[in-house]
Design a protein around this motif. Structure first.
Motif, short mmCIF file in Angstrom:
data_model
loop_
_atom_site.label_atom_id
_atom_site.label_comp_id
_atom_site.label_asym_id
_atom_site.label_seq_id
_atom_site.Cartn_x
_atom_site.Cartn_y
_atom_site.Cartn_z
N ARG A 117 41.31 69.15 37.54
CA ARG A 117 40.25 68.44 38.27
C ARG A 117 40.20 68.93 39.70
O ARG A 117 41.15 69.48 40.24
N GLU A 118 39.06 68.68 40.34
CA GLU A 118 38.88 69.09 41.74
C GLU A 118 39.98 68.51 42.62
O GLU A 118 40.50 69.19 43.50
N GLU A 119 40.37 67.27 42.37
CA GLU A 119 41.40 66.64 43.20
C GLU A 119 42.73 67.38 43.08
O GLU A 119 43.43 67.57 44.06
#
Length: 173
Positions: free
Chosen positions: A14-16
């Protein structure tokens, strides 16, 4: 039972998770360079001086053109830093045996002492982190780091004929 929310899934990042990796790299670099920066300040040197000292120490006889390729800086930038290190007795330049125009770089005893002090702090940090992480994590870290390095430079870290990666025998030309 593994908490799915905290365990990184290498198949779906994920981007996070990606942003956290970027942020961790910034913090790691800050802390990795902090003690060497304090040592360099004793000489009124900066990180460019550190990089020159490190790579010349790691590759005795390194040609100026090879150092430029490694550092990816301009001749003008290298000239300023290298000139200061030569004048102050940390690095010496020797003419090549076959091509006298080609300059090869070597650390002086004073340069080796500074390189040892700088590298000792960083090697200690790596040793502690590697011990805490374990062999499998260290190999994973190496894989990630190789993935971040441009393809051309990755070859420096691939074992060649029993040599330690990134180290070449001293050269005279």
């Amino acid at each position: 039972m593994t908490d799915i929310k905290t365990a990184a899934n290498p198949l779906f990042l994920r981007e996070e998770e990606l942003r956290q990796g970027i942020e961790m790299l910034f913090f790691a670099y800050r802390d990795f360079t902090a003690e060497p920066d304090r040592i360099l300040a004793e000489y009124d040197y900066g990180r460019a001086h550190h990089r020159v000292i490190y790579f010349v120490g790691r590759n005795p006889g390194l040609a100026v053109s090879e150092l430029l390729e490694i550092l990816q800086i301009t001749k003008q930038s290298l000239s300023r830093v290298l000139g200061q290190l030569v004048r102050e007795g940390f690095v010496q330049q020797k003419a090549g045996t076959q091509d006298r125009r080609r300059r090869h770089l070597h650390l002086t005893p004073r340069g080796y002492e500074l390189e040892r002090r700088l590298t000792e702090t960083q090697a200690g940090r790596f040793a502690r982190a590697y011990r805490a992480a374990g062999a499998e994590a260290v190999e994973g870290f190496r894989t990630v780091m190789l993935g971040l390095i441009n393809e051309r430079d990755r070859a420096r870290f691939e074992g060649r004929g029993g040599e330690r990666p990134g180290v070449r025998a001293p050269r005279g030309d």
